[in-house]
Design an enzyme around this catalytic site. Sequence first.
Site, PDB file in Angstrom:
ATOM      1  N   SER A 162     -21.261  15.806 -20.508  1.00  0.00           N
ATOM      2  CA  SER A 162     -21.440  14.548 -19.791  1.00  0.00           C
ATOM      3  C   SER A 162     -21.163  14.754 -18.293  1.00  0.00           C
ATOM      4  CB  SER A 162     -20.474  13.514 -20.377  1.00  0.00           C
ATOM      5  OG  SER A 162     -20.643  12.254 -19.793  1.00  0.00           O
ATOM      6  N   HIS A 199     -20.519  22.882 -10.100  1.00  0.00           N
ATOM      7  CA  HIS A 199     -20.584  22.484 -11.509  1.00  0.00           C
ATOM      8  C   HIS A 199     -21.946  22.916 -12.048  1.00  0.00           C
ATOM      9  CE1 HIS A 199     -17.294  19.116 -11.645  1.00  0.00           C
ATOM     10  NE2 HIS A 199     -16.833  20.270 -11.202  1.00  0.00           N
ATOM     11  N   GLU A 219     -24.512  21.278 -13.329  1.00  0.00           N
ATOM     12  CA  GLU A 219     -25.646  20.495 -12.854  1.00  0.00           C
ATOM     13  C   GLU A 219     -25.941  20.787 -11.386  1.00  0.00           C
ATOM     14  OE1 GLU A 219     -23.321  17.890 -15.831  1.00  0.00           O
ATOM     15  OE2 GLU A 219     -22.868  19.360 -14.282  1.00  0.00           O
ATOM     16  N   CYS A 235     -19.989  14.557 -14.526  1.00  0.00           N
ATOM     17  CA  CYS A 235     -18.863  13.984 -13.779  1.00  0.00           C
ATOM     18  C   CYS A 235     -19.392  13.090 -12.652  1.00  0.00           C
ATOM     19  CB  CYS A 235     -17.999  15.107 -13.207  1.00  0.00           C
ATOM     20  SG  CYS A 235     -18.787  15.972 -11.824  1.00  0.00           S
ATOM     21  N   CYS A 242     -21.652  15.107 -10.065  1.00  0.00           N
ATOM     22  CA  CYS A 242     -22.980  15.436 -10.591  1.00  0.00           C
ATOM     23  C   CYS A 242     -23.802  14.174 -10.818  1.00  0.00           C
ATOM     24  CB  CYS A 242     -22.838  16.264 -11.858  1.00  0.00           C
ATOM     25  SG  CYS A 242     -22.022  17.864 -11.560  1.00  0.00           S
TER      26      CYS A 242
END
Length: 145
Positions: A77, A50, A52, A79, A82
Amino acid sequence: MDKFMQAAIDEARQGLAEGGIPIGSVLVHNGQIIGRGHNRRVQQGSAIRHGEMDALENAGRQTAQTYRESVLYTTLSPCAMCSGAILLYGIPKVIIGENQTFLGEEALLRERGVQLDVLHNSECLHMMQGFITAQPTLWNEDIGE
């Protein structure tokens, strides 16, 4: 616009241009980007890349103190995965581009003392809305649905 959120947006655009999911992130320490990344699940056939996670990986090994003094910028936002990394490394502040298309684990992060600033950035929102409309199957795969 904040130059660090702009860098995260630039990462998201790069991911989209590569055929991936448009989520970007940067890790900032003492006013300098020490890690930047974007969602590379499609490009690398990865289960965990992802935006991040990619930024954290690209920051390389850091001291606990560095993480505790850092700010993570992300276009979407975070998950559960992350958010877990944010908590594990003690990152105290996360700046979120938007949380309308996906509301991650913000309640958990706040409960654990992480400061969250949601910018409601229209560019982040429109980029994700366009992607979700064009690629619903890929989006659902990314969020585990």
